[in-house]
Design a protein around this motif. Structure first.
Motif, PDB file in Angstrom:
ATOM      1  N   HIS A  96       0.836  -1.213   0.000  1.00 11.77           N
ATOM      2  CA  HIS A  96       0.000   0.000   0.000  1.00 11.77           C
ATOM      3  C   HIS A  96       0.867   1.257   0.000  1.00 11.77           C
ATOM      4  O   HIS A  96       0.389   2.324  -0.353  1.00 11.77           O
ATOM      5  CB  HIS A  96      -0.947  -0.009   1.211  1.00 11.77           C
ATOM      6  CG  HIS A  96      -0.251   0.153   2.524  1.00 11.77           C
ATOM      7  ND1 HIS A  96       0.297  -0.910   3.213  1.00 11.77           N
ATOM      8  CD2 HIS A  96       0.012   1.253   3.268  1.00 11.77           C
ATOM      9  CE1 HIS A  96       0.849  -0.466   4.336  1.00 11.77           C
ATOM     10  NE2 HIS A  96       0.690   0.840   4.389  1.00 11.77           N
ATOM     11  N   LYS A 122      -1.341   5.368  -7.960  1.00 12.43           N
ATOM     12  CA  LYS A 122      -2.586   6.065  -7.666  1.00 12.43           C
ATOM     13  C   LYS A 122      -3.732   5.306  -8.318  1.00 12.43           C
ATOM     14  O   LYS A 122      -3.633   4.899  -9.481  1.00 12.43           O
ATOM     15  CB  LYS A 122      -2.526   7.480  -8.244  1.00 12.43           C
ATOM     16  CG  LYS A 122      -2.695   8.533  -7.194  1.00 12.43           C
ATOM     17  CD  LYS A 122      -2.697   9.910  -7.819  1.00 12.43           C
ATOM     18  CE  LYS A 122      -2.813  10.941  -6.722  1.00 12.43           C
ATOM     19  NZ  LYS A 122      -2.457  12.262  -7.211  1.00 12.43           N
ATOM     20  N   ALA A 181      -8.308   4.717  -8.512  1.00 11.03           N
ATOM     21  CA  ALA A 181      -9.588   5.419  -8.422  1.00 11.03           C
ATOM     22  C   ALA A 181      -9.906   5.757  -6.963  1.00 11.03           C
ATOM     23  O   ALA A 181      -9.571   5.006  -6.057  1.00 11.03           O
ATOM     24  CB  ALA A 181     -10.694   4.545  -9.009  1.00 11.03           C
ATOM     25  N   TRP A 182     -10.585   6.885  -6.767  1.00 14.01           N
ATOM     26  CA  TRP A 182     -10.850   7.374  -5.412  1.00 14.01           C
ATOM     27  C   TRP A 182     -12.107   6.800  -4.799  1.00 14.01           C
ATOM     28  O   TRP A 182     -12.174   6.574  -3.610  1.00 14.01           O
ATOM     29  CB  TRP A 182     -10.999   8.909  -5.458  1.00 14.01           C
ATOM     30  CG  TRP A 182      -9.695   9.624  -5.485  1.00 14.01           C
ATOM     31  CD1 TRP A 182      -8.514   9.129  -5.936  1.00 14.01           C
ATOM     32  CD2 TRP A 182      -9.435  10.942  -5.025  1.00 14.01           C
ATOM     33  NE1 TRP A 182      -7.529  10.060  -5.804  1.00 14.01           N
ATOM     34  CE2 TRP A 182      -8.061  11.196  -5.255  1.00 14.01           C
ATOM     35  CE3 TRP A 182     -10.237  11.948  -4.463  1.00 14.01           C
ATOM     36  CZ2 TRP A 182      -7.470  12.414  -4.920  1.00 14.01           C
ATOM     37  CZ3 TRP A 182      -9.646  13.153  -4.141  1.00 14.01           C
ATOM     38  CH2 TRP A 182      -8.271  13.382  -4.359  1.00 14.01           C
ATOM     39  N   PHE A 183     -13.111   6.621  -5.629  1.00  9.87           N
ATOM     40  CA  PHE A 183     -14.434   6.351  -5.057  1.00  9.87           C
ATOM     41  C   PHE A 183     -14.785   4.866  -5.094  1.00  9.87           C
ATOM     42  O   PHE A 183     -14.403   4.137  -6.002  1.00  9.87           O
ATOM     43  CB  PHE A 183     -15.502   7.169  -5.789  1.00  9.87           C
ATOM     44  CG  PHE A 183     -15.280   8.644  -5.647  1.00  9.87           C
ATOM     45  CD1 PHE A 183     -15.460   9.279  -4.426  1.00  9.87           C
ATOM     46  CD2 PHE A 183     -14.836   9.404  -6.734  1.00  9.87           C
ATOM     47  CE1 PHE A 183     -15.226  10.645  -4.289  1.00  9.87           C
ATOM     48  CE2 PHE A 183     -14.611  10.762  -6.595  1.00  9.87           C
ATOM     49  CZ  PHE A 183     -14.797  11.388  -5.374  1.00  9.87           C
ATOM     50  N   ASP A 184     -15.555   4.460  -4.102  1.00 14.79           N
ATOM     51  CA  ASP A 184     -15.994   3.063  -4.011  1.00 14.79           C
ATOM     52  C   ASP A 184     -16.661   2.577  -5.291  1.00 14.79           C
ATOM     53  O   ASP A 184     -16.489   1.440  -5.702  1.00 14.79           O
ATOM     54  CB  ASP A 184     -17.002   2.908  -2.859  1.00 14.79           C
ATOM     55  CG  ASP A 184     -16.316   2.891  -1.506  1.00 14.79           C
ATOM     56  OD1 ASP A 184     -15.097   2.613  -1.476  1.00 14.79           O
ATOM     57  OD2 ASP A 184     -16.990   3.147  -0.496  1.00 14.79           O
ATOM     58  N   SER A 241     -16.085   2.952  -8.244  1.00 17.95           N
ATOM     59  CA  SER A 241     -15.183   2.442  -9.281  1.00 17.95           C
ATOM     60  C   SER A 241     -14.768   0.994  -9.010  1.00 17.95           C
ATOM     61  O   SER A 241     -14.305   0.308  -9.903  1.00 17.95           O
ATOM     62  CB  SER A 241     -13.921   3.303  -9.357  1.00 17.95           C
ATOM     63  OG  SER A 241     -14.269   4.651  -9.529  1.00 17.95           O
ATOM     64  N   TYR A 242     -14.893   0.575  -7.773  1.00 16.69           N
ATOM     65  CA  TYR A 242     -14.466  -0.780  -7.406  1.00 16.69           C
ATOM     66  C   TYR A 242     -15.633  -1.768  -7.424  1.00 16.69           C
ATOM     67  O   TYR A 242     -15.470  -2.936  -7.129  1.00 16.69           O
ATOM     68  CB  TYR A 242     -13.811  -0.763  -6.016  1.00 16.69           C
ATOM     69  CG  TYR A 242     -12.523   0.038  -5.977  1.00 16.69           C
ATOM     70  CD1 TYR A 242     -11.295  -0.602  -6.072  1.00 16.69           C
ATOM     71  CD2 TYR A 242     -12.548   1.425  -5.880  1.00 16.69           C
ATOM     72  CE1 TYR A 242     -10.113   0.123  -6.050  1.00 16.69           C
ATOM     73  CE2 TYR A 242     -11.375   2.157  -5.859  1.00 16.69           C
ATOM     74  CZ  TYR A 242     -10.158   1.515  -5.947  1.00 16.69           C
ATOM     75  OH  TYR A 242      -8.989   2.236  -5.936  1.00 16.69           O
ATOM     76  N   ARG A 267     -10.592  -3.040  -1.299  1.00 21.43           N
ATOM     77  CA  ARG A 267      -9.605  -2.546  -2.257  1.00 21.43           C
ATOM     78  C   ARG A 267      -8.236  -3.120  -1.901  1.00 21.43           C
ATOM     79  O   ARG A 267      -7.682  -2.783  -0.849  1.00 21.43           O
ATOM     80  CB  ARG A 267      -9.516  -1.028  -2.190  1.00 21.43           C
ATOM     81  CG  ARG A 267     -10.823  -0.301  -2.403  1.00 21.43           C
ATOM     82  CD  ARG A 267     -10.520   1.184  -2.416  1.00 21.43           C
ATOM     83  NE  ARG A 267     -11.726   1.988  -2.454  1.00 21.43           N
ATOM     84  CZ  ARG A 267     -11.706   3.311  -2.651  1.00 21.43           C
ATOM     85  NH1 ARG A 267     -10.540   3.933  -2.793  1.00 21.43           N
ATOM     86  NH2 ARG A 267     -12.817   3.993  -2.677  1.00 21.43           N
ATOM     87  N   HIS A 297      -4.990  -0.994  -0.427  1.00 24.06           N
ATOM     88  CA  HIS A 297      -5.543   0.353  -0.283  1.00 24.06           C
ATOM     89  C   HIS A 297      -4.797   1.146   0.784  1.00 24.06           C
ATOM     90  O   HIS A 297      -4.321   2.245   0.530  1.00 24.06           O
ATOM     91  CB  HIS A 297      -7.020   0.252   0.075  1.00 24.06           C
ATOM     92  CG  HIS A 297      -7.698   1.576   0.226  1.00 24.06           C
ATOM     93  ND1 HIS A 297      -7.631   2.545  -0.742  1.00 24.06           N
ATOM     94  CD2 HIS A 297      -8.451   2.085   1.240  1.00 24.06           C
ATOM     95  CE1 HIS A 297      -8.315   3.609  -0.342  1.00 24.06           C
ATOM     96  NE2 HIS A 297      -8.808   3.363   0.854  1.00 24.06           N
ATOM     97  N   ASN A 298      -4.698   0.564   1.971  1.00 22.99           N
ATOM     98  CA  ASN A 298      -3.979   1.246   3.047  1.00 22.99           C
ATOM     99  C   ASN A 298      -3.470   0.197   4.027  1.00 22.99           C
ATOM    100  O   ASN A 298      -3.468  -0.986   3.717  1.00 22.99           O
ATOM    101  CB  ASN A 298      -4.878   2.295   3.729  1.00 22.99           C
ATOM    102  CG  ASN A 298      -6.154   1.667   4.280  1.00 22.99           C
ATOM    103  OD1 ASN A 298      -6.185   0.479   4.579  1.00 22.99           O
ATOM    104  ND2 ASN A 298      -7.209   2.461   4.387  1.00 22.99           N
ATOM    105  N   ASN A 332      -8.322   3.550 -14.204  1.00 20.97           N
ATOM    106  CA  ASN A 332      -8.621   4.689 -15.076  1.00 20.97           C
ATOM    107  C   ASN A 332      -7.934   4.545 -16.443  1.00 20.97           C
ATOM    108  O   ASN A 332      -7.151   5.395 -16.866  1.00 20.97           O
ATOM    109  CB  ASN A 332      -8.201   5.997 -14.388  1.00 20.97           C
ATOM    110  CG  ASN A 332      -8.743   7.206 -15.133  1.00 20.97           C
ATOM    111  OD1 ASN A 332      -9.718   7.082 -15.875  1.00 20.97           O
ATOM    112  ND2 ASN A 332      -8.100   8.358 -14.968  1.00 20.97           N
TER     113      ASN A 332
END
Lengths: 331, 748
Positions: free
Chosen positions: B73, B78, B80-83, B85-86, B98, B101-102, B233
């Motif tokens: 992580h 980088k 996609a930011w938003f859920d 997209s997943y 994700r 992710h972190n 993306n």
């Protein structure tokens, strides 16, 4: 799996010397267990000594009337050997109760003795296991222990030995011939595997670097009255919850000799000489079999998920003895 | 308007058209596509269940020559930011997991790093050298211990396919209290993993222009391409996903699994081709059939008329998504009691989101309901089959609609006859051979007959052969074969003149292959597009000089023996080769959409049904169970290919046996980790467990479900089997076992 070097020889003494020269080396034959353990990152030999070309691949008569199984005879060739079938049908039956045809074709008799426990925690390097990593703890003790030991276990380890073949070999009182830097020696089967105690990382009494060269079967093979009965969670390709190797000699309806070994219940094939002695001179019947079963299971201790094995083992013993004595159908 | 199908190959036991490819090893699976300069990724899985990664130390791994990168992580690209997209086509309500992710660990075995190296062996070794420091938090993974946290599921689009239980009808409590005959029980089912033979794998071929060709193990290439293009993306035009073969899916491939993410990420970052294949242990680190606790109560009048039904279920889900399945609705659809209360709740735990697994919810719920039915029959002193017949209905009272077809009564009749049920002595423990108690049990099975929209292309090539394609999947079910049959019959061609292709995002779009809807969905698309080709051919025929088809309408023609013919004068015929020759040297090409006929379907409830009869032998002393024979009679609409259809049902029956007696993903709650994560200890049925299995297909005509009249057979084979086995065990032993799996210790 780590990187390792590989060495192959066709001479026993060369193999033993090679092994002595590198403490973290291992012998490899069929590899049916060792390779899995290496892939799972449980075993990490730095050097593999391929022994499959050593001249230990025959089954031959011993002068004492027994039979010698070369350490590199495959499980399949042993189970289907005419001499074994005629003289030691219990052994043939036990081998065929284990693994799959593919595995039995690869696995060797010597290797069968050295297979390691199937304890889930031993195989999963994310969990503590005293057998894999001494001192880390036993996860099975308070974990999922359906397949674990009910006899001879310790607070350090409740693993079982997974072999079927060894249960029959224990009942037949085979001997294990080994060779090492200090020469050859013979180990009675009952002394080959050990109980976990506080060193469960050590499965058997082989000295470091010793190589199994043969398994000697004594002349007495119990070819008339025998039964290997294995209970498991599916009809094939599963390790024993409980298995019984039962062998009798009888005159009329009276038992003149008895051997009973249990698999799936302890860190080694489990025998109790007094249970066997108690049957001698007695008629073959359910009451006497039940009494022997009680003696065999004396001191058994169940854990959260395997306490059923105590009663199950008794019932399997009674059934197997009944089948060995030909009092019960074997189907 | 559709012209009636002349069935030349449909309904015949045609061999699998891909059979030779499969048995000769020519069929390639995701991890078998070798591309030049391939790098190999190995995933590192979390050793803890909940907490945070404090640090990675990858220095030893990276110092090895040939190790290319260790992705975590901390150094991932980088994304996609938003859920949203997943979210994939099978994503439940919530925030999808994700990968990388972190630092947060949400479940045991979570993928936390990817080691990429020049060889697989090197990557695998390097992965063992990466040191991870964790900060551990207390986890909750035990369903039983957390039942008090059960709550209603969140709503989402998933409700469309998985409707929540209907509102209570009548007054269950009052009527049940007064019923002279009633039973109630609690049913606990273990978690299970799909464990297809083929491990999840993705090979990403990094092309010279930076475009990606992705070979993925998936039940829907469209699902994979949507996920990849959104998460990373990337424009659609830069990605192509292929999945021509799949070594078993069972639902596990309905969502993109994390190896797809890992392989694409690594390929883009390293600008080279990468393969990531999971291990068998890692096959236990994503979706699974959830553990459930159910309660069923049934009440009836003395004549066996059921008037009260209660069914609730509490099922595990993850703490990030509300995975739901239809567990409790079946009784309200299958039987007519007037007082019905159904309830379904979720218990969020520190596990990965459960995932549809063959007959998701259906086999779970029916395995409880149909055991309760057996219990009620014994309570009434009534034959279990008679109880089903007494409460037979052609109406779905949940939706308050008639069934479009329901030949379940015929399933009962033919199944019972084949099995010999009428001679059954109802008394438990009434049959014995040596040590073995023998028992006969039966149960009903049910599954939905759904259809989705899908597209397909058909090309009648200049050589007179037909090529048809759709981006669907053949997960081992026989899609290749039945689509070939549908296309062949629609245009009157022999099988050998038809080539059906699938599993490629360059093809017209199709939905994920699941829910037993592929035959109906893609079959309709294939039939429709072949008819479009037929219509174009009719135009060409009309334009022939002195054409005898001049006045013919589409309804007037038929196709057979490589010819277009007038229905009322089949001797008036023109060969398809002649017609395509008239097309100016070009192939005749059509693309079209097969749509469900919502207007027609909305007035009906649509379902497949089955009746299952089972004989078991239970060792009285040792508790071992042997299923000596089983008969399943299925009403599944039109059977396109009795051979592949039979295989589907047999596979379901085998799995039903496996579920009833063997399968369980065992979690050690001390660790929050599935422990029997290999095929030696996760027991599935083996050959030696399987004895006499028999399949009957009952005639069932249905022109509501779709023009082909097919309902799909993927799930129905498993649904009734576990309950029938449990009921047979009761008949054999007199012991009512409600929890699955039933192993020997339950019967000692």
């Amino acid at each position: 799996m780590n990187s390792f070097t590989y060495f192959r020889t066709d001479a026993v003494d060369t193999a033993v010397r090679e092994r002595a020269s590198e403490p973290t080396a291992k012998f490899i034959a069929g590899g049916t267990n060792l390779l899995d353990l290496m892939k799972e990152n449980v075993e990490h030999p730095t050097h593999l000594i391929d022994i499959t070309r050593l001249p230990l691949t025959t089954i031959s008569d011993n002068v004492d009337g027994g039979l010698r199984l070369g350490a590199l005879v495959t499980n399949a060739d042993t189970a289907y050997n005419e001499q074994v079938i005629q003289r030691y049908p219990l052994l043939s039956q036990a081998i065929l109760a284990g693994a799959s045809p593919q595995l039995r074709n690869m696995a060797t008799d010597g290797g069968n003795l050295l297979q390691r426990t199937r304890c889930y925690y031993f195989y999963d390097t994310a969990t503590p296991c005293n057998k894999r990593e001494p001192g880390s703890g036993c996860s099975a003790l308070n974990g999922y222990n359906r397949i674990h030991a009910i006899l001879g276990a310790s607070n350090h380890c409740i693993a079982t030995h997974p072999s079927d073949m060894c249960v029959a070999l224990a009942a037949l009182e085979a001997e294990v011939r080994v060779t090492g830097s200090n020469g050859e020696r013979t180990i009675p089967f009952a002394d080959f595997h050990r109980l976990p105690g506080d060193t469960p990382n050590i499965d058997n009494t082989l000295e470091p670097g010793e190589l199994i060269t043969a398994i000697d079967l004594p002349a007495r093979g119990f070819p008339e009255y025998f039964q290997y009965l294995k209970l498991r969670d599916r009809a094939s390709y599963a390790f024993a919850l409980v298995s019984v190797a039962a062998a009798l000699e009888m005159e009329g309806g009276t038992i003149t000799a008895a051997r009973i070994a249990l698999g799936g219940v302890a860190h080694k094939p489990w025998r109790k000489p007094e249970a066997e002695a108690a049957l001698v001179g007695k008629p073959a019947n359910k009451e006497n079999f039940q009494a022997a079963a009680e003696l065999l299971l004396a001191g058994a201790q169940g854990y959260e998920h395997n306490a059923f094995k105590i009663e199950l083992a008794k019932r399997v013993i009674v059934r197997a003895l009944g089948q060995a004595a030909k009092l019960e159908p074997t189907a | 308007m559709s012209t009636p199908l002349v069935t030349n190959t449909i309904g015949k036991p045609i061999n699998r058209v891909d059979g030779v490819e499969k048995v000769t090893g020519k069929a390639k699976y995701a991890a078998e596509f070798n591309v030049p300069d391939l790098a190999y990724g190995v995933v590192i899985s979390s050793a803890i269940t909940k907490g945070k990664i404090k640090s990675f130390d990858a220095s030893d791994a990276l110092s090895l020559e040939g190790v290319l990168q260790v992705f975590t992580h901390e150094n991932r690209p980088k994304l996609a930011w938003f859920d949203i997209s997943y979210k994939d086509q099978d994503a439940p309500p919530g925030a999808p997991f994700r990968p990388l992710h972190n630092a947060t660990i949400k479940y045991s075995g979570q993928p936390i790093a990817l080691v990429v190296a020049e060889t697989f062996e090197l990557a695998r070794y390097a992965a063992t050298l990466v040191r991870v420091e964790y900060e551990e938090l207390t986890h909750e993974t035990d369903l039983e211990a957390n039942l008090h946290k059960a709550r209603k599921p969140k709503h989402g689009v998933a409700d469309l396919l998985k409707p929540p239980p209907p509102k209570p009808r009548g007054d269950f409590d009052r009527v049940y209290a007064e019923d002279p005959n009633k039973v109630a029980g609690r049913y606990v089912h273990s978690a299970e993993h799909h464990n297809p033979m083929e491990l999840f794998a993705t090979t990403v071929s990094y092309e010279k222009n930076g475009k990606l060709t992705i070979y993925d193990k998936t039940q829907g290439v469209t699902n994979s391409i949507l996920y990849v293009t959104q998460v990373f993306n990337i424009p659609f035009s830069d990605v192509r996903v292929l999945s021509p073969y799949m070594g078993g899916g069972f639902g596990s491939g309905l969502r993109p699994q994390y190896q797809l993410f890992m392989a694409v990420m690594a390929a883009r970052e390293l600008k080279r081709s990468v393969r990531v294949s999971l291990t068998r242990q890692q096959m236990f680190t994503f979706g699974h059939r959830p553990a459930t606790v159910q309660q069923v109560a049934l009440g009836a009048l003395a004549d066996g008329s059921m008037n009260a039904l209660y069914h609730d279920a509490m099922s595990e889900t993850s703490k990030f998504e509300d995975y739901t399945e239809v567990v409790v609705n079946w009784g309200g659809q299958l039987y007519p009691p007037e007082n019905v209360t159904l309830d379904y709740k979720l218990v969020p735990l520190d596990v990965y989101s459960p995932l549809d697994m063959r007959a998701p919810g259906g086999v779970t719920g029916m395995s409880a309901l149909e055991v309760a039915m057996d219990e009620l029959a014994y309570n009434l002193g009534m034959d279990p089959l008679q109880l089903r017949l007494k409460n037979y209905t052609d109406h779905d009272y949940n939706q308050n609609k008639p069934y479009s077809s329901k030949e379940l009564r015929e399933c009962y009749r033919q199944g019972a006859e084949r099995f010999g049920w009428p001679s059954r002595n109802m008394e438990p423990r009434s049959m014995k051979k040596d040590h073995n108690l023998i028992g006969w049990g039966m149960a009903t099975g049910m599954w939905e007959a759904n259809q989705m929209p899908a597209r397909a292309e058909a090309v009648l090539m200049v050589n007179g052969k037909l090529r048809v394609s759709s981006a669907t999947a053949d997960i081992g079910t026989g899609t290749y074969t039945i689509m070939t049959q549908i296309a062949a019959d629609t245009l009157g061609l022999p099988i050998s003149d038809v080539l059906f292709k699938l599993g490629d995002t360059d093809m017209p779009v199709a939905p994920i292959s699941g829910g037993s809807w592929t035959a109906a969905t893609v079959g309709t698309a294939v039939q429709t597009v072949c008819q479009e080709v037929g219509k174009s051919l009719l135009k060409l025929a009309k334009n022939m000089p002195d054409s005898l088809f001049k006045g013919a309408k589409w309804e007037d023609i038929t196709f057979s023996d490589k010819h277009m013919r007038l229905k009322n004068d089949p001797n008036v015929a023109v060969s398809l080769q002649t017609l395509v020759d008239l097309n100016g040297g070009k192939a005749v090409r059509e693309t079209s959409t097969g749509l469900p006929n919502a207007l027609k379907q909305r007035n009906f409830s649509r379902a497949t049904h089955s009746a299952v009869f089972v004989e078991v032998m239970v060792d009285e002393d040792l508790g071992t169970v042997k299923v000596t024979r089983a008969v399943t009679a299925v009403a599944g609409g039109r059977i396109l290919n009795p051979k592949t259809a039979r295989s589907q049902i047999l596979g379901g029956m085998v799995w039903g046996l496996s579920k009833a007696l063997e399968e369980e993903s065992v979690m050690d709650h001390n660790f929050g980790r599935f422990m029997n994560h290999n095929l030696a200890e996760y027991h599935v049925a083996v050959n030696a467990d399987i004895h006499d299995l028999d399949v009957i297909f009952v005639e069932e005509h249905d022109d509501v479900v779709n023009p082909l009249g097919v309902k799909g057979l993927g799930e129905i084979g498993i649904v009734g089997m576990p309950a029938a086995i449990a009921n047979a065990i009761f008949h054999a032993t007199g012991r009512r076992v409600r929890d699955l799996p039933i192993r020997l210790d339950a019967l000692l």
